[in-house]
Design an enzyme around this catalytic site. Structure first.
Site, short mmCIF file in Angstrom:
data_model
loop_
_atom_site.label_atom_id
_atom_site.label_comp_id
_atom_site.label_asym_id
_atom_site.label_seq_id
_atom_site.Cartn_x
_atom_site.Cartn_y
_atom_site.Cartn_z
CB ILE A 31 -0.97 0.03 1.20
CG1 ILE A 31 -0.21 -0.13 2.53
CG2 ILE A 31 -2.04 -1.05 1.05
CD1 ILE A 31 -1.10 0.00 3.76
CB CYS A 33 7.10 2.20 -2.24
SG CYS A 33 6.38 0.68 -2.83
N GLY A 34 8.51 3.72 0.32
CA GLY A 34 9.32 4.87 0.70
C GLY A 34 10.77 4.62 0.36
CB VAL A 39 3.66 0.57 3.94
CG1 VAL A 39 2.57 0.39 5.00
CG2 VAL A 39 4.71 1.58 4.43
CE LYS A 53 9.10 3.02 6.96
NZ LYS A 53 9.31 4.38 7.52
CG ASP A 143 10.72 12.57 4.48
OD1 ASP A 143 10.77 13.41 3.55
OD2 ASP A 143 10.60 11.35 4.27
#
Length: 295
Positions: A31, A33-34, A39, A53, A143
């Site tokens: 659901i 992406c970082g 996640v 995560k 962030d």
């Protein structure tokens, strides 16, 4: 074993439970992406939903991200911060367990009305003010961006993703930093000096507020030349006294133009080049709360 820390009395959930509930971290359950993790949506046997995560790898940077997020969220408790419900380390995997947010995040243009967008800005500002001024020790997020503001089914805003967060000891005014963050949200001073301050978070919040007002992303290479950079475009439009043209047509009308212009003014104050001239998060909360959409 993953210890779920919650006022809702969640029972302990095992690593095996998480593997089963994500179908062994199947791509179909992704659901989000970082930069340092993916996640996944997890549905437990009793129907409860979680967001997991997953940080994979054994690099020093990955370990720092994991420790930063656990440390920050273990200390910080506020209605507008996502709640860390548990965590564990298994081989090269590091897992952070959060509640699942029904409406995910405010990333990109949306069909939300002005009242909803204002409530999102107000909630995010309250969460950020708590980090900067009430949480002990204080926390720099570093962030702030639209995709790190999660929404529940009622569109209540929660600040999320504390992987870059840093704790501020008493009397600290800044932390030394590498150039971190997300393109379009990084304060100009980060490129000039290797320090991060509270006013850097305020700058990034100003970008998010512009997104809510315009329905546009900070950088959009599909736009005509001169309007690809959101901040530059808005500033230019203000100079030409064309402020009303920057607002998302979905939310703009004559009935709420005063509120929108006030919110735009607040966003531009957050984006002032000189950090010391930007407002504090306490001021942001007061100013945004004073915008009444019912008048």
């Amino acid at each position: 074993m993953v210890l779920l820390q919650s006022k809702e009395n969640y029972k302990d959930v095992s690593l095996e439970d998480l593997l089963i509930s994500t179908n062994n971290f199947d791509q179909a359950n992704i659901i989000g992406c970082g930069g340092f993790g993916i996640v996944y949506r997890a549905t437990l046997p009793d129907g409860r939903k979680l967001a997991i995560k997953r940080l994979s790898g054994d690099s020093g940077q990955m370990d720092r991200e994991f420790r930063a997020e656990v440390e920050a969220l273990s200390r910080a408790q506020h209605p507008n911060l996502v709640h860390l419900q548990g965590y564990c380390m298994f081989k090269n995997d590091k897992l952070l367990v959060y509640p699942y947010m029904e409406n995910k995040k405010i990333d990109g243009p949306s069909s939300l009305d002005w009242d909803s967008r204002l409530r999102i800005a107000q909630g995010a500002a309250r969460g950020l003010a708590y980090l900067h001024q009430a949480c002990e020790p204080h926390i720099l997020h570093r962030d702030i961006k639209s995709s790190n503001i999660l929404l529940d089914k009622n569109f209540k805003a929660y600040l999320a993703d504390f992987g870059l967060a840093r704790l501020m000891l008493p009397y600290d005014t800044h932390v030394t930093t590498d150039l971190v963050g997300t393109l379009g949200y990084i304060p100009p001073e980060y490129g000039q000096a290797a320090v991060a301050t509270y006013k850097g978070d305020v700058y990034s919040f100003g970008v998010v507020l512009l997104e809510l007002l315009t329905g546009r992303r900070p950088m959009d290479m599909c736009k005509p030349k001169g309007s690809q950079d959101l901040i530059s475009w808005v500033i230019q439009m203000k100079k030409e006294n064309r402020e009303s043209e920057v607002f998302d047509p979905f939310i703009y009308d004559k009935q709420n133009d005063k509120e929108l212009l006030r919110a735009l003014e607040i966003a531009c104050l957050c984006l002032i080049e000189h950090p010391k001239l930007r407002p504090s998060t306490e001021q942001l909360v007061s100013w945004l709360d004073s915008i009444d959409t019912n008048t």
